[in-house]
Motif scaffolding. Structure first.
Motif, PDB file in Angstrom:
ATOM      1  N   LEU A   1     -13.223 -19.369  18.286  1.00 25.14           N
ATOM      2  CA  LEU A   1     -12.666 -18.910  18.000  1.00 25.14           C
ATOM      3  C   LEU A   1     -14.087 -16.830  17.975  1.00 25.14           C
ATOM      4  O   LEU A   1     -13.226 -16.143  18.253  1.00 25.14           O
ATOM      5  N   PHE A   2     -15.015 -17.497  17.460  1.00 27.23           N
ATOM      6  CA  PHE A   2     -15.936 -16.398  17.559  1.00 27.23           C
ATOM      7  C   PHE A   2     -15.973 -16.202  19.372  1.00 27.23           C
ATOM      8  O   PHE A   2     -16.136 -14.702  19.921  1.00 27.23           O
ATOM      9  N   VAL A   3     -15.825 -16.893  19.822  1.00 26.50           N
ATOM     10  CA  VAL A   3     -16.081 -16.857  21.701  1.00 26.50           C
ATOM     11  C   VAL A   3     -14.545 -15.945  22.111  1.00 26.50           C
ATOM     12  O   VAL A   3     -14.940 -14.600  23.044  1.00 26.50           O
ATOM     13  N   VAL A   4     -13.739 -16.134  21.405  1.00 27.64           N
ATOM     14  CA  VAL A   4     -12.606 -15.143  22.295  1.00 27.64           C
ATOM     15  C   VAL A   4     -12.230 -14.212  21.435  1.00 27.64           C
ATOM     16  O   VAL A   4     -12.071 -13.298  22.253  1.00 27.64           O
ATOM     17  N   VAL A   5     -13.043 -13.806  19.922  1.00 30.76           N
ATOM     18  CA  VAL A   5     -13.094 -12.750  19.941  1.00 30.76           C
ATOM     19  C   VAL A   5     -13.565 -11.774  20.375  1.00 30.76           C
ATOM     20  O   VAL A   5     -13.448 -10.574  19.896  1.00 30.76           O
TER      21      VAL A   5
END
Length: 494
Positions: free
Chosen positions: A354-358
């Motif tokens: 999720l941090f990567v996508v954000v």
């Protein structure tokens, strides 16, 4: 590769050697990132190697029970300090996870890091060295050395390549963790002196210190020193206030490692060191841990719902999910502990993704604010699909990885502490609320501002696809991982 090959030492120090080489040679950006990726892939292959072989315990007669790889050499003999590394099923998975996340960290930094790239990748690899050392050390002095060494590269990564208030956030993180670790150091030295006074042998070896007789009142204080140090890293309320700032202001690879790996060193420390060393004191602190775990599950989810910055929202959701790991450790039953360990891996994959996508959205739109988005499903369908997928995995959708870990924790905790399990279950409801809000506002509501977005590149799609496959595999077939935990848990929970 023979049984005499020092694979554990290579796992620890190969990244450090590569880091020093990058600093010394200062190659061009493309060469630096290519070299870092090659080293990270070699490290991943070495970490996966023990999975391919059978147990080597017979090769190491001096190894503690349950450890199938073991290295023990004299170091600072005057003070009973030895260079002792060991791998059992728990540390094996954590070492493999560290290697995997480091590969992801290098890949997501591929185009993002344009300045001082050799130093940046050198710090990433140095950080990997210290984390591997934490998961493999069986000498408390060596463990403390690696535990503190993690601070140096992550503080520089966050302070130099971060955004927002990176220096403030990095210093805040440093102060919290350094002060907490000092309390643990006091506990370690006290235990070392007590063991020496009782046996005449001064040592920092974990198997020996476990046998030390500690008065109950003193054990409470010594356990508290370990607990504070590890609770800061997890983090648990009220030692969590560094986390949202550090996660939000670090570069995306730094946030990934903070959430996926550094938080796990705290949980691992409780399982490997604090509970075995002070079992009676740990039982006395169990109500406090239950309260902290249940509170942080609901508190993190509630505060996440109020966030407009997507990175801060995911940071608070990470805080909430770490509460389930703390709950499983507090329950200290085979089922709950299996769930906690599995959830350590699951959380690293889903929250890290999720941090990567954000970070990818921020890189494209130049904003992390929810009001800046809306209706991106039609513009960037591939990126939107992975965003939705990891949101559902994080929320605990059956068939994906978080569901299995949280289910095992809840069932295991319910058997010994029904009230705590019920409180944690109510936190899941709040998780669903903020997850639905996040998905709705980013993907499906009418576009608020015109955004020119590009869909995933092949490199980005490959990274997210691998993370998604791991999430699915752990969701539908977690038994190989759970089987690796079975033996060590049987030795821990007696």
């Amino acid at each position: 590769m023979t049984p005499d090959f020092p694979i554990l030492s290579v796992l620890v120090f190969l990244p450090l050697a590569a880091s020093l080489l990058l600093v010394a040679l200062r190659p061009a950006q493309a060469l630096a990132r290519g070299f870092a990726l090659a080293v990270a892939l070699v490290e991943l292959a070495l970490a996966a190697f023990p999975l391919l072989g059978t147990s080597l315990s017979a090769t190491y007669p001096s190894a503690p029970k349950g450890f199938f790889l073991f290295e023990d050499l004299p170091w600072i003999e005057r003070f009973g300090i030895r260079y002792t590394l060991g791998m059992d099923g728990i540390s094996q998975i954590m070492v493999l996870l560290t290697s995997f996340i480091t590969v992801v960290a290098v890949l997501i930094s591929w185009k993002q890091i344009k300045e001082r790239a050799p130093v940046y990748y050198a710090l990433l690899l140095a950080l990997q060295c210290s984390i591997q050392g934490v998961f493999l050390s069986l000498d408390l002095f060596l463990f403390y050395l690696f535990f503190e060494a993690m601070l140096i590269p992550i503080v520089f990564l966050s302070g130099v390549w971060g955004d927002g208030r990176p220096v403030y956030s990095a210093i805040k993180f440093f102060l919290y963790t350094f002060v907490g670790s000092l309390l643990m150091l006091v506990s370690i030295i006290t235990l070392y002196l007590m063991h020496g006074a009782q046996t005449g042998s001064y040592t920092f070896a974990l198997p020996a210190l476990v046998q030390t007789s500690v008065p109950y009142g003193l054990a409470l204080w010594l356990f508290a020193g370990f607990l504070v140090a590890f609770a800061v890293k997890i983090p648990l309320f009220p030692l969590h206030s560094w986390q949202p700032d550090a996660y939000a202001d670090a570069p995306i690879a730094g946030t990934l490692i903070l959430a996926s790996l550094l938080s796990k060193t705290g949980a691992y420390g409780l399982i490997r060191f604090a509970y075995p060393l002070f079992p009676e004191a740990a039982r006395a602190f169990t109500p406090v841990l239950y309260l902290a775990a249940v509170f942080v599950i609901s508190y993190g989810a509630w505060i996440a719902f109020a966030q407009k910055d997507m990175k801060r929202l995911v940071a608070y959701s990470s805080l909430s999910h770490m509460g389930f790991i703390a709950l499983g450790i507090a329950a200290w039953s085979p089922l709950a502990l299996s769930g906690a360990l599995l959830q350590m891996v699951n959380h690293a994959v889903t929250t890290g993704a999720l941090f990567v996508v954000v970070g990818m959205l921020d890189e494209r739109a130049g904003s992390r604010d929810l009001p800046a988005y809306g209706g991106i499903w039609e513009k960037v369908p591939a990126l939107s699909f992975f965003f939705l997928f990891f949101c559902m995995a994080s929320a605990g959708l059956p068939g994906l990885n978080n569901f299995v870990g949280e289910f095992l924790v809840l069932v295991g905790a319910f058997k010994v502490a029904p009230a705590a399990a019920l409180g944690a279950f109510l936190g899941i409801v709040l998780t669903l609320i903020y997850t639905v809000r996040l998905v709705q506002e980013v993907l499906f509501v009418r576009e608020r501002k015109p955004l020119e977005l590009k869909d995933l590149t092949m490199r980005e799609a490959g990274v997210l696809a691998i993370l998604a496959l791991v999430a699915v595999y752990l969701g539908v077939h977690p038994s190989p991982v759970l089987e690796l935990f079975k033996g060590p848990i049987a030795l821990l929970v007696k």
